[in-house]
Design a protein around this motif. Structure first.
Motif, PDB file in Angstrom:
ATOM      1  N   CYS A 156       0.832  -1.312   0.057  1.00  0.00           N
ATOM      2  CA  CYS A 156       0.031  -0.112  -0.087  1.00  0.00           C
ATOM      3  C   CYS A 156       0.877   1.132  -0.015  1.00  0.00           C
ATOM      4  O   CYS A 156       1.601   1.445   0.931  1.00  0.00           O
ATOM      5  CB  CYS A 156      -0.805   0.039   1.162  1.00  0.00           C
ATOM      6  SG  CYS A 156      -1.771   1.421   1.484  1.00  0.00           S
ATOM      7  N   TRP A 186       1.948  -0.550   4.050  1.00  0.00           N
ATOM      8  CA  TRP A 186       1.644  -2.009   4.443  1.00  0.00           C
ATOM      9  C   TRP A 186       2.228  -2.888   3.212  1.00  0.00           C
ATOM     10  O   TRP A 186       2.136  -2.528   1.950  1.00  0.00           O
ATOM     11  CB  TRP A 186       0.010  -2.105   4.496  1.00  0.00           C
ATOM     12  CG  TRP A 186      -0.428  -3.509   4.758  1.00  0.00           C
ATOM     13  CD1 TRP A 186      -0.544  -4.148   5.652  1.00  0.00           C
ATOM     14  CD2 TRP A 186      -1.022  -4.425   3.576  1.00  0.00           C
ATOM     15  NE1 TRP A 186      -1.138  -5.462   5.404  1.00  0.00           N
ATOM     16  CE2 TRP A 186      -1.508  -5.412   4.100  1.00  0.00           C
ATOM     17  CE3 TRP A 186      -1.233  -3.903   1.981  1.00  0.00           C
ATOM     18  CZ2 TRP A 186      -1.804  -6.540   3.321  1.00  0.00           C
ATOM     19  CZ3 TRP A 186      -1.756  -4.980   1.611  1.00  0.00           C
ATOM     20  CH2 TRP A 186      -2.146  -6.251   1.865  1.00  0.00           C
ATOM     21  N   CYS A 197      -6.408  -1.599   1.154  1.00  0.00           N
ATOM     22  CA  CYS A 197      -5.410  -1.968   2.212  1.00  0.00           C
ATOM     23  C   CYS A 197      -6.205  -2.423   3.560  1.00  0.00           C
ATOM     24  O   CYS A 197      -6.932  -1.495   4.114  1.00  0.00           O
ATOM     25  CB  CYS A 197      -4.570  -0.755   2.355  1.00  0.00           C
ATOM     26  SG  CYS A 197      -3.394  -0.822   3.923  1.00  0.00           S
ATOM     27  N   CYS A 207       0.145   3.847   3.153  1.00  0.00           N
ATOM     28  CA  CYS A 207       0.588   3.891   4.572  1.00  0.00           C
ATOM     29  C   CYS A 207       1.802   2.641   4.777  1.00  0.00           C
ATOM     30  O   CYS A 207       2.539   2.386   5.667  1.00  0.00           O
ATOM     31  CB  CYS A 207      -0.556   3.015   5.521  1.00  0.00           C
ATOM     32  SG  CYS A 207      -0.825   1.396   5.137  1.00  0.00           S
ATOM     33  N   GLU A 209      -5.026  -1.978   6.465  1.00  0.00           N
ATOM     34  CA  GLU A 209      -4.624  -1.108   7.481  1.00  0.00           C
ATOM     35  C   GLU A 209      -5.298   0.222   7.302  1.00  0.00           C
ATOM     36  O   GLU A 209      -5.872   0.791   8.230  1.00  0.00           O
ATOM     37  CB  GLU A 209      -2.774  -0.868   7.363  1.00  0.00           C
ATOM     38  CG  GLU A 209      -2.363  -2.111   7.634  1.00  0.00           C
ATOM     39  CD  GLU A 209      -2.320  -2.364   9.137  1.00  0.00           C
ATOM     40  OE1 GLU A 209      -2.380  -1.589  10.018  1.00  0.00           O
ATOM     41  OE2 GLU A 209      -2.417  -3.589   9.411  1.00  0.00           O
ATOM     42  N   CYS A 210      -5.542   0.706   6.202  1.00  0.00           N
ATOM     43  CA  CYS A 210      -5.877   2.139   5.833  1.00  0.00           C
ATOM     44  C   CYS A 210      -7.083   2.304   5.101  1.00  0.00           C
ATOM     45  O   CYS A 210      -7.588   3.157   4.666  1.00  0.00           O
ATOM     46  CB  CYS A 210      -4.707   2.854   5.562  1.00  0.00           C
ATOM     47  SG  CYS A 210      -4.351   2.816   3.848  1.00  0.00           S
ATOM     48  N   ASN A 251      -7.029   2.081   1.782  1.00  0.00           N
ATOM     49  CA  ASN A 251      -6.700   2.656   0.480  1.00  0.00           C
ATOM     50  C   ASN A 251      -6.885   1.521  -0.714  1.00  0.00           C
ATOM     51  O   ASN A 251      -6.628   0.425  -0.417  1.00  0.00           O
ATOM     52  CB  ASN A 251      -5.066   3.047   0.243  1.00  0.00           C
ATOM     53  CG  ASN A 251      -4.542   3.306  -0.841  1.00  0.00           C
ATOM     54  OD1 ASN A 251      -5.448   3.693  -1.992  1.00  0.00           O
ATOM     55  ND2 ASN A 251      -3.103   3.258  -1.062  1.00  0.00           N
TER      56      ASN A 251
END
Ligand code: ADP
Ligand code: ZN
Ligand code: ZN
Length: 720
Positions: free
Chosen positions: A430, A435, A470, A433, A472-473, A475
């Motif tokens: 990603c 990742w 993603c 961020c 995590e974020c 995206n």
């Protein structure tokens, strides 16, 4: 009472004692069926004694000695014993690794293919057989015309096997030994003077143990040389063992052997073979019928009573080292094997291992060099470096390489684009961020495989769908970083829409399921995109350009063997170009054109490169100037693995200064398929002292509580 001491496939370093009424010392080397716990298992009779440490009341009787296969010869037992002692694996485990799977069971082994004839009563029976017994009539009338093998008979009557068995019982049909044909040798080339010289040297040493290193550039005709030497050994009525690295290469090599040695009984041994085929070949070798045994590392254990020569082709190849169970090196065992048999060994390579090279230059081995290609007009390819700082690649391919590819297309010649990375891209990440998609079972990234829309772990095989965003974020614009063969294939397809482009890597082999088929198609392609599968041993007539994309990845590894391997691989790739009468060119994309590895490669100077590496290794105290071993621990729990290793060091025998024991450390791939791996590395300048230390240590390790930890010793390790 007679006690049989039996090697069983059990992970403890002892033989197991059984009672027997019938056995004598002549039974050593037979397989034997014995009770073990609640099971019945097959082992090998290793020794016959009169006393046992096991109390009489607990000694169990054997079930039976399996006499359908003649006992394994002394030399074979000696080899297995050496392997167990040197690599510190239980004898029974080595036996299991050394036997074809079928012989690890008590099922009777089908006799090696025989021929069948019709007996006089059989002739009468044929006349009396009514025509409604069609299959029987077909079989008998075929035999009435003369002897035939089982497979020939199968073509005449379905289910010939059971008919044959009944025919033998009633005395109509008799099995006989197939006719032995004399091996002949077909000469194919006028030898070059270098080849003649090499053959002269090797022929001179055929009657004793001696290690020779046949060291010649790719295409110098090494294969041709050992074929000629083999012909000489066969003429002396001895057997030959040839070890090759790749399973994929054996069918082609076997075909070449059959062409060159008509009449010879040639047997292959690889792990990919069907069980029956494997054991039949093994037994042909064991009973002395086979002239030539050709196989991968496990073939080193094929029994050969008349062994007259061992050849190890591409001796530097890492696949000769077993990576599970007893971690033997088939190349090194081949040398021991030849030593036991009093026969010579020929190691072949264009880029020998530093160990062998050191022995050859110090005079321990006989060095047999070849400096020129065998075919007159096939000069060594010109190797050029493309500085990617000056010529930045677009989509992985630099403008000079693109031009060179275009020129080959225009001339109707073939090109190879090599990169040692399969899949579309080696990482999914990603950009927002940072990742990166890792494998949840290994300490490694997952590889993007666009062709099948999956992510795959190249270490444990785990496959998953490609996430849309993603985790995590959130995206949604995840990016595939880096390039693998699939991506390069697509890029080339865009640049050269009319070219026939073919990808050859293990994914393509799996999809098309046969390498041979793929290679056949490869001969007609304009551009091949491939991994090391393509680098080894294949011969393409029109191939005049090899481009290498990610060569630099081998330069700065923490593994001291990486540069040796990188050189070998690049030279192999280079060796694909211009093998016939069209001149070859090799273009290597690099950010470090001044690196000594590349400088040596450009000059085709393996000797200089190896000399420098050896000096560095001597200085730094690495093999071949020191000997190494590793104690490895594997556990689901990293703390336990390290804890076991510390406890093991605590129990290590007195060692003085002769042996260095390093601190426990995680392996470079610390987690594999959910298992944490750590190791203790040992070094010593004295191989015997290291061996003594390991022997005492492993005795105490079997008594160290392991608590969910599996451990093993790896002698002369090649992975860290
Ligand atoms: P290497 O194993 O050293 O790479 P090979 O033995 O495969 O080399 O030989 C390379 C090519 O040269 C093969 O196609 C082989 O048939 C051919 N060759 C070998 N020796 C001769 C010779 N004396 N004359 C002509 N061609 C030869
Ligand atoms: Zn993100
Ligand atoms: Zn994995």
């Amino acid at each position: 009472m007679t006690i049989l001491r039996v090697a069983l496939d059990v992970p403890v370093p002892t033989l197991f004692d059984y009672r027997s009424e019938e056995a004598t010392r002549a039974d050593i080397g037979y397989r034997v069926l014995v009770p073990f716990g609640k099971k019945r298992v097959v082992g090998v009779i290793w020794d016959v004694a009169t006393k046992s440490k096991v109390p009489d009341s607990r000694l169990r009787p054997i079930e039976k000695i399996l006499r359908d296969v003649t006992p394994f010869p002394r030399e074979w037992l000696a080899l297995v014993e050496f392997c167990s002692g040197y690599y510190h694996g239980p004898l029974g485990e080595v036996v299991a690794a050394a036997l074809p799977p079928r012989l690890r069971t008590a099922r009777t082994v089908p006799i090696s293919p025989r021929d069948y004839v019709l007996t006089p009563t059989g002739k009468d029976a044929l006349a009396a057989t009514p025509s409604r017994h069609r299959r029987l009539r077909a079989l008998l009338s075929r035999l009435a015309q003369g002897r035939a093998s089982e497979s020939e008979l199968d073509a005449h009557a379905r289910g010939a096997r059971s008919l044959l068995e009944r025919g033998i019982e009633t005395g109509w049909i008799a099995p006989i030994e197939p006719e032995r044909s004399e091996p002949r040798f077909v000469h194919a080339h006028e030898l070059t003077s270098e080849q003649r010289q090499a053959i002269g040297i090797l022929r001179g040493g055929l009657e004793k143990f001696q290690v020779s290193l046949l060291f010649g550039v790719t295409g110098s005709g090494k294969t041709e040389i050992y074929l000629q030497v083999i012909a000489e050994v066969l003429a002396r009525r001895k057997q030959v063992l040839i070890l090759v690295p790749e399973i994929a290469l054996t069918p082609a090599l076997e075909a070449a052997f059959r062409d060159r040695f008509p009449g010879a009984c040639i047997v292959t041994q690889t792990s990919a073979m069907a069980e029956l085929e494997r054991v039949r070949g093994w037994l042909l070798a064991h009973n002395g019928r086979a002239d030539i045994v050709l196989g991968t590392r496990l073939a080193v254990f094929t029994p050969l009573a008349r062994l007259g020569l061992v050849v190890v082709d591409e001796e530097q190849d890492a696949s000769f080292k077993q990576r599970e169970g007893v971690r033997y090196s088939a190349r090194d065992l081949a040398i021991t094997r030849a030593h036991i048999a009093g026969a010579p060994v020929v190691l072949c390579s264009a880029t020998p291992s530093l160990e062998s090279f050191q022995h050859a230059t110090s005079g321990k081995y006989v060095l047999v060099p070849l400096t020129r290609r065998a075919i007159d007009r096939a000069a060594l390819p010109a190797i050029r470096l493309i500085d990617t700082r000056v010529h930045p690649p677009q989509e992985g391919i630099s403008p000079p390489l693109l031009e060179a590819l275009a020129a080959r297309l225009a001339r109707g010649e073939q090109s190879l684009v090599f990169l040692n990375r399969r899949g579309y891209a080696p990482a999914l990440a990603c950009p927002a961020c940072g990742w990166v998609k890792g494998c949840r079972r290994c300490s490694a990234n997952m590889v993007v495989h666009l062709a099948v829309q999956r992510l795959r772990c190249h270490h444990c095989g785990l496959a998953e769908g490609i996430p849309r965003a993603c985790p995590e974020c959130g995206n949604p614009d995840l990016q595939a970083f880096g390039r693998g063969t699939q991506r390069i294939e697509l890029v080339l397809g865009e640049k050269f829409p009319r070219a026939r482009i073919l990808r050859v890597d293990s994914d393509a082999v799996r999809a098309r399921n046969r390498l041979e088929e793929l290679l056949e198609r490869a001969a007609h392609a304009d551009i091949l995109v491939g991994t090391q599968i393509l680098a080894k041993g294949h011969h393409f007539e029109r191939l005049t350009l090899a481009g290498v994309l990610n060569a630099d990845s081998g330069l700065f590894s923490s593994d001291y063997r990486a540069s040796e391997r990188a050189f070998a691989q690049l030279q192999q790739v280079a060796g694909r170009a211009g093998r016939s009468n069209l001149p070859g060119e090799v273009l290597i994309q690099t950010r470090y054109p001044e690196h000594p590895l590349y400088q040596s490669l450009v000059r085709h100077d393996y000797t200089g490169f190896a000399g420098r590496l050896l000096a560095e290794r001597r200085e730094a105290g690495f093999p071949p100037f020191v000997f190494e071993a590793a104690l490895r621990a594997e556990s689901r729990d990293p703390v336990r693995a390290l804890h076991f290793l510390r406890a093991a060091i605590g129990r290590a025998p007195q060692r003085g200064a002769a042996i260095t024991v390093f601190d426990p450390a995680p392996m470079s791939l610390a987690r594999l398929a959910g298992v944490e791996r750590a190791q203790v590395l040992l070094q010593s300048r004295s191989r015997p002292r290291l061996q003594t230390f390991l022997r005492e240590w492993s005795d105490s390790l079997y008594r160290t509580p392991a608590h969910g930890v599996r451990w093993h010793l790896d002698v002369d390790p090649i992975e860290f």
